[in-house]
Every structure is written in C-alpha cells, then in structure tokens.
Scaffold this active site. Structure first.
Site, short mmCIF file in Angstrom:
data_model
loop_
_atom_site.label_atom_id
_atom_site.label_comp_id
_atom_site.label_asym_id
_atom_site.label_seq_id
_atom_site.Cartn_x
_atom_site.Cartn_y
_atom_site.Cartn_z
N GLU A 153 27.97 6.87 34.64
CA GLU A 153 28.36 5.78 35.50
C GLU A 153 29.60 6.44 36.14
O GLU A 153 30.72 6.65 35.31
CB GLU A 153 28.70 4.83 34.70
CG GLU A 153 28.65 3.36 35.47
CD GLU A 153 30.03 2.86 35.89
OE1 GLU A 153 30.88 3.56 36.30
OE2 GLU A 153 30.23 1.63 35.34
N CYS A 213 35.49 -0.18 37.86
CA CYS A 213 34.84 0.51 38.77
C CYS A 213 34.09 -0.26 39.69
O CYS A 213 33.83 0.25 40.88
CB CYS A 213 33.92 1.02 37.77
SG CYS A 213 32.96 -0.07 36.66
#
Length: 536
Positions: free
Chosen positions: A251, A285
């Site tokens: 990720e 994020c």
C-alpha cells in the site's frame, strides 16, 4: 499529557539482544526526547524468525475460535488501556487528542471484525465441475496460513497500520514480525505486551525495531510481506520479495482528489475538504490533496474553506479539544510541504491562508495552507504532499474534473461531492482509484467488508474484505476422485475403438453443429449425457 522519557520497544523475553545501538524517539510537537528503541540487525531478526516459526504451529492449532478469543480479549484490553495508549501515541506523533482517538478506533473495530469473520472468509471453497474429465470428483480449495508474515509499517499511524495489518494475519493463524517505523516505535510495544497478557503465545507477535536495514532483514526471513509506505520504498520491497519469490502486498503513495460539483452541499463539501486535508496534519494515505471545483460554485467554496482553515487552532496538544492541527512528524516531511508551496507560488499560485512553517517554536509545524490559481505544472497537484495543503483548482464541468483527477500516476482514493447520489456513483466508476467515496472520505478505513487498496503506483493488493485475509494464506486445491471404476476412458493403453469416441465426445460437447452431425450415435449419446451432468 506527560512526556516522560522511557526506554521502550525492548526485546521480548528470550529474543535476541540485537545491537548496542539505540534509536532516540522525539516528540515532534515539543522537540523533547521521550524514549528510545533498540536496533535489530540481521542476526537478531533471524532469531525472531526462528522463534516465530517455532510458535506458529501451536497458534494455528488453536483454531479460529481460540484465536478469536485472544483477539476479543485484546479488544477489551485496548479499551481498558486507552489512556496509556493515547498518551504514548500523542507523544511519539505530536498529533492532537482527537486524531489519536481515531487511531485507536480502527484496531478496536478490526479486532472484532476479524474475530467474527476470519473463519467465514477462510473456510474451504467448493468448485463446480467445468470439464467431463472432473465429473464425479470433489473439488475444494483450502486456505492455509503462510506461516511467518512480515509487516513493515510507516510512521504516520503506528497502531492503526502496524497492528491493524497484523490482526488479519494473526487471525489466519500466522506468526508476525512487525517492523515499525524508527520514528514512531514506542506505542506498538504496548500492544505487544497487551497481546501476551491476553493469552497470545510468546513468539507469535514480535517486534523488530530499526531503520531500513532492519526492514530488509525482515523481508529476507518471512514467507510473505505486507508493506505500507512510499512508492519508492515499496518498489524496493517488492523487488526484494520477488527475488525470494514470496508474495508481497504493497500500500503505497497517493494524491487523492476531491471533485465538488455545482449541486453539492457546499457546507458539507467545505467541511470534508478541511478535515480531509488537515486530519493528522495531512499525514494520512487517504488525505485529500487536490481539489477540483465546478466554476459555478468555485468562489463560494473557496470562501467557505478559507474561513474554516483560518479558524483552525494549531500547536502542542496539551489537552483534549485544545488544538485542531498537530505537528509534522518528520523534518524531511516538513521540507517536502514547504518546497511544494514555494514551487506553486513561483509558478503563479496564490496563498490565501498559511503558506509557511510555524516559526519560533521547538516543534515541527506547518500552517494549514490554501492555494488557488494552481495547475498540473505544480508539484502540489502532482506529487504526494502528506501535509496540510489545500490546492483548489477551478474546472468547467464534471468531465474536466474527472479528466484531471485521473491525470496522475497515483490511484489510491478519491471523493466526489454532489446532491445527486446516482450521478456521484456513475462518476465514481470513471475515477482511476482503488476507493472512491461520494459525499464522504476516510470512512473507507472502517468499511472492513469492502476491499481497500490502490491502482497504478499506489500499490498492489488490498486490505479488508475476503481478500484482506486471504492474502496472508496460501491456496491449496484438493481434488478427490472415487476409487472406481478401475480405469477412465482416457487411460492407457490406447484402444482403436475407444479413442475415436473420446474425440467425438469432446468435440460434440464443445464443437459446432456440423462437427456434432459427423459424430457417431454413441458419441452423441455420450456428449448429451456430459452436457446434462455439466449443466450446459
């Protein structure tokens, strides 16, 4: 909030002593050292791996119910120890109380989710026969834990990401070595202590503190790796995993857009924008990092955002509700944010609020900043920021907004704000991102039944849903045939009478009408029977 100095993240009982070197941990909001952590070298990591592999079979043998019991106990333990966890989280991240509460909310949710659903997601799966060669066979696929999983976590959410990614790996029956960021390594040691107090066998969940070399050592000894961090580092982790032929879930970075349509509820849109860009000082994020607003409502949207950003309180979080925006966790990140603002101004952007680091303080802070007259020649619109910037761009219509939203090498998340939910869903389908929200943002983190991941350079693999736990398992296919008859039609020795029937039956099953017409009556009968059994 106290900031007493502690030596934390010490090796677990029986673990390698690692090197004599220690990492100083500093509160980014105050500049004060709050503790230290050991540095694990390759030999120390290898010893952790040996202990993890020894402990894993017993953990797997506890079964889903036994592991779920430990996870539910940990859920209660974290709730009971929330004050301790919040104190150390705030100290090592410099973030405000409310953002730290959100960080605890995720693992508390995840512990219950995986305790309830791990067995459902990992139960054996039946497969239907798709060929005459597997008729009468029992077809099943099984999920077995890889054994030893490495989790490499970033500094922005040491518990939400570091421990949060460990939970499904543990629920599946793996042992875990977690490598937290060297910037924020303290809070996860409290988690390790809690797991052992809740009945997790020693060696099942271990921590390897250190910098990049420690992370590389972890990848060298595990059976699967889950990495969260920058795209640049993710490429290195992926390459190292590929060299070892082990699976990797990555990720990575994001440059998440928000599209505000002319029919949007502008008050909600402005609140979403300010929260999405400044929560955890923008170090998320899924932070919203660029805004595309239809011309008809652009001025009003900007006016509302400027007013809200101007009212934000920033500083050292001394008490709940005292400030809204906390510190920037690393000095390098502070420089990235400021460089993007300077680049934008040099290319013609205007700063309406903020625009510089906070001066005259010992900690690291950057003013929440609103930029207008921006375009895609500017780094603030193309490169990941990870800071409290709101660059807002006027667009003619939704089509232009979608085109610009997709004009990026990233593809992690996006938001669309509109009163027309059907139109929002249709536009969401056109956005190149792993997760898209309509009239919302960040709550994907708590939708654990939905997959959450990225496309393009934002990563490989997903969190959550069935795939979010199956990725920590190897898939095994098992075919069980009956013991009779003694031989199937295609077994040796070949027979000059039977072999043509085999061809006729196969082509009669799948071929054209003309081919079927040339088949013998016996072959046609065989083909019809096979069609019925295969449901064709």
């Amino acid at each position: 909030m106290t900031t007493s100095t502690t030596d934390s993240s010490t090796p677990a009982p029986g673990a390698a002593a690692s090197t004599d070197e220690r990492i100083a941990v500093v509160n980014p909001a105050t500049g004060l050292q709050i503790g230290s952590a050991p540095v694990f070298d390759a030999a120390a990591v290898a010893e952790l791996a040996a202990r993890g592999r020894a402990a894993q079979p017993g953990w797997e043998a506890m079964g889903f119910d036994g592991r779920a019991l430990v996870l539910r106990r940990m859920q209660q333990w974290m709730s009971d120890h929330a004050d301790e966890l919040l104190e150390i989280l705030q100290a090592e991240t410099g973030r405000v109380f409310e953002d730290s509460v959100l960080e605890l909310a995720y693992p508390l949710t995840a512990l219950g989710h995986w305790a309830r659903n791990a067995e459902k997601y990992l139960r054996p799966q039946k497969a239907a026969a798709s060929s005459p060669f597997v008729l009468s066979r029992r077809l099943r696929s099984y999920y077995r834990p890889y054994g030893l999983v490495g989790i490499i976590a970033p500094w922005n959410f040491p518990i939400t990401i570091g421990f949060g990614d460990s939970i499904p790996a543990l629920a599946a029956g793996n042992a875990v070595i977690l490598k937290p960021s060297e910037i924020t390594p303290l809070s996860i040691e409290v988690i390790r202590r809690g797991l052992e107090e809740c009945g997790m066998p020693e060696g099942v969940f271990q921590i390897a503190t250190g910098a990049g070399a420690t992370g590389a050592a972890v990848v060298d000894v595990v059976d699967m790796v889950m990495f969260t961090g920058s795209t640049a580092t993710g490429r290195k982790v992926g390459a190292q995993a590929a060299q070892r032929l082990i699976p990797a879930s990555l990720e990575l970075g994001g440059k998440d857009p928000m599209i505000v349509l002319a029919d949007a509820n502008l008050e909600r849109a402005a609140n979403l924008a300010v929260f999405g860009a400044t929560v955890n000082s923008g170090q998320v994020c899924l932070s919203t990092e660029r805004f595309y607003v239809e011309e008809a409502v652009y001025d009003e949207f900007v006016s509302r955002v400027v007013a809200k950003v101007s009212a934000l309180r920033q500083g050292v979080p001394v008490a709940p509700g005292s400030v809204d925006v906390g510190a920037i966790i690393t000095a390098d990140q502070l420089e990235v944010i400021d460089a993007q603002v300077r680049d934008a101004v040099a290319k013609g952007a205007r700063v309406l609020v903020g625009g510089q680091p906070v001066r005259g303080v010992t900690g690291r802070f950057y003013e929440p900043t609103v930029l207008v007259d921006v375009d895609h020649t500017m780094a603030c619109m193309t490169d990941e920021t990870f800071g409290p910037l709101l660059p807002i761009m006027k667009v003619a219509d939704a089509d232009e907004a979608v085109r610009l939203a997709n004009d990026t090498r990233y593809g992690l998340a996006a938001t669309i704000v509109t009163r027309d939910r059907a139109r929002g869903a249709e536009l969401a389908g056109r956005i190149d991102a792993g997760t898209v929200s309509v009239n919302d943002m960040l709550t994907h983190c708590f939708a654990l039944g939905l997959p959450m991941g990225g496309v393009k350079t934002s990563g490989i693999g997903t969190r959550h849903g069935a795939a979010g736990i199956r990725k920590f398992c190897a898939t095994k296919a098992v075919l069980v045939a009956p013991s009779f008859p003694n031989a199937d039609i295609h077994f040796y020795p070949a027979n000059e009478k039977v072999s043509p029937l085999l061809l006729a039956a196969v082509t009669g099953l799948y071929g054209t009408a003309s081919r079927v017409a040339r088949a013998t009556p016996r072959a046609l009968a065989t083909a019809r029977r096979l069609r019925r059994e295969l449901g064709r």
